[in-house]
Motif scaffolding. Structure first.
Motif, PDB file in Angstrom:
ATOM      1  N   GLU A  32       0.837  -1.213   0.000  1.00 40.30           N
ATOM      2  CA  GLU A  32       0.000   0.000   0.000  1.00 40.30           C
ATOM      3  C   GLU A  32       0.865   1.254   0.000  1.00 40.30           C
ATOM      4  OE1 GLU A  32      -2.370  -0.492   3.504  1.00 40.30           O
ATOM      5  OE2 GLU A  32      -3.672  -1.984   2.579  1.00 40.30           O
ATOM      6  N   ILE A  33       1.931   1.241   0.792  1.00 45.27           N
ATOM      7  CA  ILE A  33       2.807   2.408   0.890  1.00 45.27           C
ATOM      8  C   ILE A  33       3.571   2.631  -0.415  1.00 45.27           C
ATOM      9  CG2 ILE A  33       4.867   3.316   2.066  1.00 45.27           C
ATOM     10  CD1 ILE A  33       3.718   1.968   4.644  1.00 45.27           C
ATOM     11  N   ILE A  34       4.052   1.557  -1.040  1.00 49.36           N
ATOM     12  CA  ILE A  34       4.764   1.681  -2.318  1.00 49.36           C
ATOM     13  C   ILE A  34       3.821   2.210  -3.397  1.00 49.36           C
ATOM     14  CG2 ILE A  34       5.918   0.388  -4.170  1.00 49.36           C
ATOM     15  CD1 ILE A  34       7.670   0.901  -1.637  1.00 49.36           C
ATOM     16  N   GLU A  35       2.586   1.727  -3.417  1.00 52.48           N
ATOM     17  CA  GLU A  35       1.600   2.245  -4.375  1.00 52.48           C
ATOM     18  C   GLU A  35       1.363   3.738  -4.150  1.00 52.48           C
ATOM     19  OE1 GLU A  35      -1.794  -0.321  -3.948  1.00 52.48           O
ATOM     20  OE2 GLU A  35      -0.850  -1.944  -5.078  1.00 52.48           O
ATOM     21  N   GLU A  36       1.201   4.123  -2.901  1.00 56.48           N
ATOM     22  CA  GLU A  36       1.004   5.538  -2.562  1.00 56.48           C
ATOM     23  C   GLU A  36       2.213   6.368  -2.975  1.00 56.48           C
ATOM     24  OE1 GLU A  36       1.520   7.930   1.530  1.00 56.48           O
ATOM     25  OE2 GLU A  36       0.073   6.302   1.633  1.00 56.48           O
ATOM     26  N   MET A  37       3.414   5.862  -2.681  1.00 55.86           N
ATOM     27  CA  MET A  37       4.657   6.569  -2.998  1.00 55.86           C
ATOM     28  C   MET A  37       4.749   6.870  -4.494  1.00 55.86           C
ATOM     29  SD  MET A  37       8.586   5.189  -2.445  1.00 55.86           S
ATOM     30  CE  MET A  37       8.272   4.549  -0.828  1.00 55.86           C
ATOM     31  N   SER A  38       4.231   5.975  -5.321  1.00 53.50           N
ATOM     32  CA  SER A  38       4.304   6.136  -6.781  1.00 53.50           C
ATOM     33  C   SER A  38       3.089   6.869  -7.347  1.00 53.50           C
ATOM     34  CB  SER A  38       4.420   4.773  -7.454  1.00 53.50           C
ATOM     35  OG  SER A  38       3.189   4.077  -7.382  1.00 53.50           O
ATOM     36  N   LEU A  39       2.298   7.449  -6.466  1.00 59.62           N
ATOM     37  CA  LEU A  39       1.048   8.098  -6.887  1.00 59.62           C
ATOM     38  C   LEU A  39       0.152   7.115  -7.631  1.00 59.62           C
ATOM     39  CD1 LEU A  39       2.427  11.573  -8.016  1.00 59.62           C
ATOM     40  CD2 LEU A  39       1.414  10.957  -5.809  1.00 59.62           C
ATOM     41  N   PHE A  50       4.932  -3.417 -16.858  1.00 61.75           N
ATOM     42  CA  PHE A  50       6.285  -2.896 -16.659  1.00 61.75           C
ATOM     43  C   PHE A  50       7.318  -3.875 -17.214  1.00 61.75           C
ATOM     44  CE2 PHE A  50       3.906  -1.155 -12.953  1.00 61.75           C
ATOM     45  CZ  PHE A  50       3.979   0.182 -13.305  1.00 61.75           C
ATOM     46  N   ARG A  51       8.464  -3.314 -17.638  1.00 65.68           N
ATOM     47  CA  ARG A  51       9.586  -4.172 -18.052  1.00 65.68           C
ATOM     48  C   ARG A  51      10.000  -5.038 -16.859  1.00 65.68           C
ATOM     49  NH1 ARG A  51      12.350   0.855 -19.194  1.00 65.68           N
ATOM     50  NH2 ARG A  51      13.788   0.097 -17.597  1.00 65.68           N
ATOM     51  N   GLU A  52      10.635  -6.164 -17.141  1.00 64.77           N
ATOM     52  CA  GLU A  52      11.029  -7.103 -16.083  1.00 64.77           C
ATOM     53  C   GLU A  52      11.962  -6.454 -15.054  1.00 64.77           C
ATOM     54  OE1 GLU A  52      10.865 -10.194 -13.713  1.00 64.77           O
ATOM     55  OE2 GLU A  52       9.677 -10.088 -15.540  1.00 64.77           O
ATOM     56  N   ASP A  53      12.898  -5.605 -15.493  1.00 63.63           N
ATOM     57  CA  ASP A  53      13.807  -4.959 -14.544  1.00 63.63           C
ATOM     58  C   ASP A  53      13.059  -4.000 -13.624  1.00 63.63           C
ATOM     59  OD1 ASP A  53      13.512  -3.287 -16.894  1.00 63.63           O
ATOM     60  OD2 ASP A  53      15.183  -2.072 -16.146  1.00 63.63           O
ATOM     61  N   VAL A  54      12.036  -3.344 -14.126  1.00 65.56           N
ATOM     62  CA  VAL A  54      11.222  -2.449 -13.298  1.00 65.56           C
ATOM     63  C   VAL A  54      10.379  -3.266 -12.324  1.00 65.56           C
ATOM     64  CG1 VAL A  54       9.392  -0.696 -13.319  1.00 65.56           C
ATOM     65  CG2 VAL A  54      11.228  -0.614 -15.023  1.00 65.56           C
ATOM     66  N   GLN A  55       9.825  -4.382 -12.794  1.00 65.00           N
ATOM     67  CA  GLN A  55       9.072  -5.268 -11.904  1.00 65.00           C
ATOM     68  C   GLN A  55       9.942  -5.728 -10.740  1.00 65.00           C
ATOM     69  OE1 GLN A  55       6.840  -8.484 -13.743  1.00 65.00           O
ATOM     70  NE2 GLN A  55       6.637  -7.283 -15.628  1.00 65.00           N
ATOM     71  N   ILE A  58      10.383  -2.972  -8.244  1.00 71.15           N
ATOM     72  CA  ILE A  58       9.155  -2.810  -7.458  1.00 71.15           C
ATOM     73  C   ILE A  58       9.097  -3.866  -6.367  1.00 71.15           C
ATOM     74  CG2 ILE A  58       6.633  -2.981  -7.522  1.00 71.15           C
ATOM     75  CD1 ILE A  58       6.827  -1.749 -10.403  1.00 71.15           C
ATOM     76  N   ARG A  59       9.375  -5.116  -6.729  1.00 71.13           N
ATOM     77  CA  ARG A  59       9.365  -6.190  -5.726  1.00 71.13           C
ATOM     78  C   ARG A  59      10.384  -5.926  -4.623  1.00 71.13           C
ATOM     79  NH1 ARG A  59       8.140  -9.356 -10.394  1.00 71.13           N
ATOM     80  NH2 ARG A  59      10.349  -9.723 -10.828  1.00 71.13           N
ATOM     81  N   LEU A 116      13.370   2.680  -6.418  1.00 73.19           N
ATOM     82  CA  LEU A 116      12.385   3.112  -7.408  1.00 73.19           C
ATOM     83  C   LEU A 116      12.790   4.363  -8.185  1.00 73.19           C
ATOM     84  CD1 LEU A 116       9.077   2.487  -5.444  1.00 73.19           C
ATOM     85  CD2 LEU A 116      10.027   1.130  -7.325  1.00 73.19           C
ATOM     86  N   MET A 117      13.752   5.114  -7.661  1.00 72.31           N
ATOM     87  CA  MET A 117      14.135   6.385  -8.298  1.00 72.31           C
ATOM     88  C   MET A 117      14.458   6.245  -9.788  1.00 72.31           C
ATOM     89  SD  MET A 117      14.231   9.572  -7.565  1.00 72.31           S
ATOM     90  CE  MET A 117      14.260   9.590  -5.796  1.00 72.31           C
ATOM     91  N   PRO A 118      15.253   5.276 -10.214  1.00 69.14           N
ATOM     92  CA  PRO A 118      15.584   5.217 -11.648  1.00 69.14           C
ATOM     93  C   PRO A 118      14.437   4.770 -12.556  1.00 69.14           C
ATOM     94  CG  PRO A 118      16.837   3.548 -10.419  1.00 69.14           C
ATOM     95  CD  PRO A 118      16.011   4.312  -9.445  1.00 69.14           C
ATOM     96  N   THR A 119      13.325   4.341 -12.009  1.00 70.57           N
ATOM     97  CA  THR A 119      12.222   3.853 -12.836  1.00 70.57           C
ATOM     98  C   THR A 119      11.346   4.965 -13.383  1.00 70.57           C
ATOM     99  OG1 THR A 119      10.647   3.658 -11.000  1.00 70.57           O
ATOM    100  CG2 THR A 119      12.095   1.751 -11.428  1.00 70.57           C
ATOM    101  N   GLY A 120      11.403   6.149 -12.791  1.00 71.87           N
ATOM    102  CA  GLY A 120      10.520   7.246 -13.182  1.00 71.87           C
ATOM    103  C   GLY A 120       9.155   7.173 -12.511  1.00 71.87           C
ATOM    104  N   LEU A 121       8.916   6.145 -11.717  1.00 68.75           N
ATOM    105  CA  LEU A 121       7.595   5.959 -11.082  1.00 68.75           C
ATOM    106  C   LEU A 121       7.362   6.889  -9.892  1.00 68.75           C
ATOM    107  CD1 LEU A 121       7.490   2.071 -11.290  1.00 68.75           C
ATOM    108  CD2 LEU A 121       6.062   3.690 -12.575  1.00 68.75           C
TER     109      LEU A 121
END
Length: 129
Positions: A32-39, A50-55, A58-59, A116-121
């Motif tokens: 929930e917090i990660i979802e909130e953090m990414s708006l 998402f690309r596999e590296d972004v997935q 996220i994990r 998460l910073m390099p993902t743009g999320l």
């Protein structure tokens, strides 16, 4: 469905041990917090977009948030309870006096933010003319 399993946490992330009984609630709160953090750009039902590296980032961010919550009082951190002192292994922490005897602590794991910073999320918008 969930973002991570206990195996992901222990074998890929290799974080501080979390009690198996606490894992489901910590994973849910961290997600929930990660979802909130990414708006809410990150949502479980959209993971395949998402690309596999972004997935993977996220994990690992969910794992980092779980570890952070567990080390800082679990759900009390997310409920606004201030942390005055604590210890984890060799690390010990004492908070200086603020207006209420403690300073507010961020609910966001610094490591999760870095993951998460390099993902743009985490982009909040804006920009120049």
């Amino acid at each position: 469905m969930s973002y991570v399993t206990m195996e992901d946490y222990t074998e890929k992330y290799m974080g501080e041990p979390i009690a198996e009984a606490d894992f489901p609630s910590l994973e849910k709160r961290a997600a929930e917090i990660i979802e909130e953090m990414s708006l809410y750009r990150i949502q479980e039902d959209r993971m395949d977009s998402f690309r596999e590296d972004v997935q993977e980032r996220i994990r690992m961010a969910v794992c980092a948030e779980m570890e952070y919550l567990d080390a800082n009082g679990g759900s009390d951190l997310d409920n606004g309870a201030g942390l005055q002192s604590g210890s984890l292994g060799k690390y010990s922490f004492s908070q200086g006096n603020g207006a209420e005897g403690y300073a507010a602590q961020s609910v966001y794991s610094p490591r999760a933010v870095r993951l998460l910073m390099p993902t743009g999320l985490l982009y909040r918008g804006g920009g120049g003319p």
